[in-house]
Design a protein around this motif. Structure first.
Motif, PDB file in Angstrom:
ATOM      1  N   PHE A 139       0.788  -1.111   0.085  1.00  7.82           N
ATOM      2  CA  PHE A 139       0.164  -0.002   0.120  1.00  7.82           C
ATOM      3  C   PHE A 139       0.989   1.247   0.036  1.00  7.82           C
ATOM      4  O   PHE A 139       2.170   1.127   0.211  1.00  7.82           O
ATOM      5  N   TYR A 140       0.366   2.327  -0.231  1.00  9.99           N
ATOM      6  CA  TYR A 140       1.040   3.741  -0.590  1.00  9.99           C
ATOM      7  C   TYR A 140       0.283   4.846   0.263  1.00  9.99           C
ATOM      8  O   TYR A 140      -0.957   5.087   0.088  1.00  9.99           O
ATOM      9  N   PHE A 141       1.147   5.256   1.301  1.00 11.94           N
ATOM     10  CA  PHE A 141       0.566   6.389   2.017  1.00 11.94           C
ATOM     11  C   PHE A 141       0.870   7.680   1.290  1.00 11.94           C
ATOM     12  O   PHE A 141       2.029   8.034   1.256  1.00 11.94           O
ATOM     13  N   TYR A 142      -0.066   8.491   0.840  1.00 13.41           N
ATOM     14  CA  TYR A 142       0.227   9.783   0.392  1.00 13.41           C
ATOM     15  C   TYR A 142       0.082  10.986   1.418  1.00 13.41           C
ATOM     16  O   TYR A 142       0.662  11.841   1.156  1.00 13.41           O
ATOM     17  N   GLY A 143      -0.701  10.880   2.286  1.00 10.55           N
ATOM     18  CA  GLY A 143      -0.888  12.308   3.174  1.00 10.55           C
ATOM     19  C   GLY A 143      -1.972  12.826   2.815  1.00 10.55           C
ATOM     20  O   GLY A 143      -2.897  12.540   1.904  1.00 10.55           O
ATOM     21  N   PHE A 144      -1.832  14.130   2.958  1.00 10.86           N
ATOM     22  CA  PHE A 144      -2.737  15.207   2.293  1.00 10.86           C
ATOM     23  C   PHE A 144      -2.434  15.608   1.086  1.00 10.86           C
ATOM     24  O   PHE A 144      -1.493  15.814   0.516  1.00 10.86           O
ATOM     25  N   LEU A 145      -3.493  15.464   0.316  1.00 12.82           N
ATOM     26  CA  LEU A 145      -3.545  16.002  -1.113  1.00 12.82           C
ATOM     27  C   LEU A 145      -3.595  17.564  -1.156  1.00 12.82           C
ATOM     28  O   LEU A 145      -3.720  18.398  -0.103  1.00 12.82           O
TER      29      LEU A 145
END
Length: 285
Positions: A139-145
């Motif tokens: 999985f990939y954690f992006y955080g805030f867009l």
């Protein structure tokens, strides 16, 4: 190369402490032990940290280290470490440096040769990806867009072909815009919106983006949005004729022709112009 054994030297230590994300009962004995070992506490919000320390019956010298003054705070922390005084760094909830202040401070302390010890605890990221029911092997954690629509669209465009689960943080006043952009760029993916984690009203809203958009403005508090990856093998082939039937159904429900075509194109990840041209080719049934 630097090689550090955190507990086998006499250097001062910066304890990076993960704090409860809602339920204070998740505090660990190791957090209490670390807090009792420090002379100073630096934190994102002194009000939140003082409340936690009061709950633990711990009194410490508490200092602000929010994002805009992180560099100044780093200098103060290093000064204390040079005086052989251990320091704790805490954010309001979860792990410092994960979509929160801390990364700059940690890097500066490492560069100065002092110990950095992470004291583990709750994580909204891990909590949410597990509870979503989506793939967890990768999985990939992006955080805030990005808060600006144009930049946010570009960010999502770069992620639309990513095959694994994606995790985003989002605030309540941006959730509608975020989900609308996800629908436009990613298509009508399955998502899980996670809110009030570990609290009495903990809630998981699971469904397609289009299902969740109509109710998303009722959500309060910061939340985590877990998005299913682009599993191309699961995408069903839908004929253009089937899509035209969907367009006609929306028009019967008082949606304009252009809006109906736009919505069907988004939800089925097809080119809007191609669908529009095919609609006219068929003679606008």
């Amino acid at each position: 190369m630097k090689r550090t054994q955190s507990f086998l030297n006499d250097k001062a230590t910066l304890y990076v402490i993960a704090t409860p994300i809602g339920n204070l009962k998740e505090i660990s004995s190791r957090v209490i032990e670390a807090l009792n070992d420090v002379s100073y506490v630096f934190c994102e919000d002194t009000r939140v940290t003082l409340q936690l320390l009061s709950y633990l019956s711990i009194k410490k010298n508490v200092n602000s280290a929010y994002e805009n003054i992180e560099k100044q705070s780093s200098s103060k922390i290093i000064k204390h470490l040079k005086n052989h005084e251990n320091v704790a760094f805490m954010s309001d909830a979860g792990y410092p440096a994960i979509s929160d202040p801390g990364q700059m401070i940690i890097k500066d302390v490492i560069d100065e040769g002092f110990n950095v010890v992470v004291v583990n605890g709750p994580s909204a990221l891990i909590h949410s990806v597990i509870a979503s029911g989506f793939e967890t092997n990768h999985f990939y954690f992006y955080g805030f867009l990005d808060p600006q629509k144009g930049k946010r669209i570009k960010e999502l465009e770069s992620l639309k072909d990513f095959p694994h689960t994606m995790i985003f943080y989002q605030s309540p006043h941006k959730i509608l815009a975020c989900l609308n952009d996800m629908l436009e760029v990613l298509g009508d993916r399955q998502i899980c919106v996670c809110r009030e984690l570990t609290k009495k009203f903990e809630e998981f809203i699971r469904g397609s983006i289009s299902e969740i958009i109509p109710i998303c403005e009722t959500f309060k508090g910061e939340m985590v949005v877990v998005v299913k990856g682009n599993d191309k093998e699961e995408i069903k082939e839908v004929s253009l004729d089937d899509l035209l039937n969907k367009v006609d159904e929306l028009i019967k429900n008082n949606l304009s022709k252009s809006d109906a075509i736009k919505q069907v194109a988004k939800e089925n990840q097809v080119d809007k112009k191609k669908l529009y041209q095919y609609y006219h080719l068929k003679g606008e049934k």
